[in-house]
Design an enzyme around this catalytic site. Sequence first.
Site, mmCIF file in Angstrom:
data_model
loop_
_atom_site.group_PDB
_atom_site.id
_atom_site.type_symbol
_atom_site.label_atom_id
_atom_site.label_comp_id
_atom_site.label_asym_id
_atom_site.label_seq_id
_atom_site.Cartn_x
_atom_site.Cartn_y
_atom_site.Cartn_z
ATOM 1 N N SER A 171 3.038 -5.096 -5.086
ATOM 2 C CA SER A 171 2.030 -5.669 -5.987
ATOM 3 C C SER A 171 1.704 -4.682 -7.093
ATOM 4 C CB SER A 171 0.772 -5.996 -5.177
ATOM 5 O OG SER A 171 -0.265 -6.405 -6.027
ATOM 6 N N CYS A 228 -10.141 -7.474 0.433
ATOM 7 C CA CYS A 228 -9.859 -8.893 0.592
ATOM 8 C C CYS A 228 -10.689 -9.476 1.718
ATOM 9 C CB CYS A 228 -8.375 -9.094 0.850
ATOM 10 S SG CYS A 228 -7.388 -8.135 -0.275
ATOM 11 N N THR A 277 7.185 -20.575 -15.517
ATOM 12 C CA THR A 277 7.497 -19.660 -16.621
ATOM 13 C C THR A 277 6.914 -18.290 -16.300
ATOM 14 O OG1 THR A 277 7.564 -21.477 -18.178
ATOM 15 C CG2 THR A 277 7.210 -19.277 -19.116
ATOM 16 N N GLN A 280 0.805 -1.227 0.000
ATOM 17 C CA GLN A 280 0.000 0.000 0.000
ATOM 18 C C GLN A 280 0.835 1.273 0.000
ATOM 19 O OE1 GLN A 280 -3.103 0.399 -0.584
ATOM 20 N NE2 GLN A 280 -3.894 -1.681 -0.368
ATOM 21 N N HIS A 329 -1.117 -4.364 -9.107
ATOM 22 C CA HIS A 329 -2.453 -3.798 -9.374
ATOM 23 C C HIS A 329 -2.847 -2.686 -8.401
ATOM 24 C CE1 HIS A 329 -5.157 -5.944 -6.366
ATOM 25 N NE2 HIS A 329 -4.042 -6.632 -6.228
HETATM 26 N N1 PLP Z 1 -0.826 -6.559 1.312
HETATM 27 C C1 PLP Z 1 -1.635 -5.501 1.408
HETATM 28 C C2 PLP Z 1 -1.353 -4.464 2.450
HETATM 29 C C3 PLP Z 1 -2.725 -5.363 0.550
HETATM 30 O O1 PLP Z 1 -3.530 -4.302 0.647
HETATM 31 C C4 PLP Z 1 -2.953 -6.376 -0.423
HETATM 32 C C5 PLP Z 1 -4.126 -6.301 -1.303
HETATM 33 O O2 PLP Z 1 -5.181 -5.794 -0.927
HETATM 34 C C6 PLP Z 1 -2.056 -7.452 -0.488
HETATM 35 C C7 PLP Z 1 -1.006 -7.512 0.401
HETATM 36 C C8 PLP Z 1 -2.234 -8.541 -1.471
HETATM 37 O O3 PLP Z 1 -1.765 -8.195 -2.744
HETATM 38 P P1 PLP Z 1 -2.314 -8.998 -4.021
HETATM 39 O O4 PLP Z 1 -3.708 -8.536 -4.257
HETATM 40 O O5 PLP Z 1 -1.374 -8.640 -5.117
HETATM 41 O O6 PLP Z 1 -2.254 -10.430 -3.668
#
Ligand code: PLP
Length: 374
Positions: free
Chosen positions: A194, A318, A231, A174, A196
């Site tokens: 990450s 999530c 891969t 984040q 996205h």
């Molecule tokens: N860590 C944090 C603080 C996140 O906000 C998120 C996704 O919401 C992740 C890890 C997980 O990343 P990814 O969606 O690429 O698995």
Amino acid sequence: MIYFDNNATTPIDPRVKEKIKEVLELFGNPSSLYPIGKKVRDLIEEAREEVASFIGAKREEIFFTSSGTEANNWAIKGVIEANPEKDSIIVSSIEHPSIIDLCKYLEKKFKVSYIPVDRYGVVDIDFIEKNINEKTAIVSVMHANNEIGTIQPVIEISEVCKNKRVLFHSDAVQTLGKIKVNVDELGVDLLSGSSHKIYGPKGVGFLYIRKGTPIYPIIHGEQEKKMRGGTENVIGIIALGKAISLLKEEKEKNQKVIKELSKKLREELKKIDGIHFNGHPEKRLDSTISISIEGIDGEALLMALATKDIYVSTGSACSEGKEGPSHVLKAIGLSDELAESTIRISIGKFNTPDCVNEFLKTFEKMVKELRAIG
Ligand code: PLP
């Protein structure tokens, strides 16, 4: 559409889309020796260099993964496996589920200590000092929290870990592009990112592993110097490299836009009765506004806003579909009732002052209506 759920995911930047279109033509396997393989391999290495230089790392310290989730799992599992003489781990109680759920699983074999946080969501460093010892395999504390935006005292935590010669991991998913992320300044041995969350595609992330860190792979195979088999997600990796190159160019500009929008939103939201702001008043990401609204069900408000094409979140994306209030809101001491009255507004670089004005108008109206229904 007014999209204020940028902590859940960000739209892909049009320039990243262009890059993706370009590389769709390149089908060579990066492991192949002939030129069409080498061309792809070179592009992957360019992306690795982009990521490395952005966080002050060396190219060979960056390993591509399928996600931030995989990077987090790898950091902890990989270190535990490579250090069998250790028997415990220390993580904050407000980590992302990709760490918390893993730790719950590991509790079968390991002692896991969960660092408590204060009412602003800041971890208790004394707790780490009291619990860390020569048997601790790793400490993991996120750079900033995805639900409430609180920034953790990562530098101080890394000092504690260094003094005890314990490895330190931080989840920077984040914070990349939002605040400075430099692995040497932060003093981390491992760091996750990450794509996205930074206007790149989903399904690609990276783990930074400081040279010399004892860690095993969790996905075995030839690729990534035998550290992460499979891969490569060539398109995803190259797109991630492009997304990072844009962050480098536009970091200050994006931060300024987000800061202004955040200020305006906060000022106006403060004027509404019965609204509580979650997270640290200063040590927080401008982009994340978590509010608990008395007399409102967060989910009902989210759905009502969605009917107007306005998108926010109730907590972390999530945790959508999970039973009960968020572990983060509980950890900062919110009652179940207030936790369930919480929404998260997360701002991104494509938001504008018009989005903010339109949002505020609709938000106020809906809060009034929902309160009237009771
Ligand atoms: N860590 C944090 C603080 C996140 O906000 C998120 C996704 O919401 C992740 C890890 C997980 O990343 P990814 O969606 O690429 O698995």
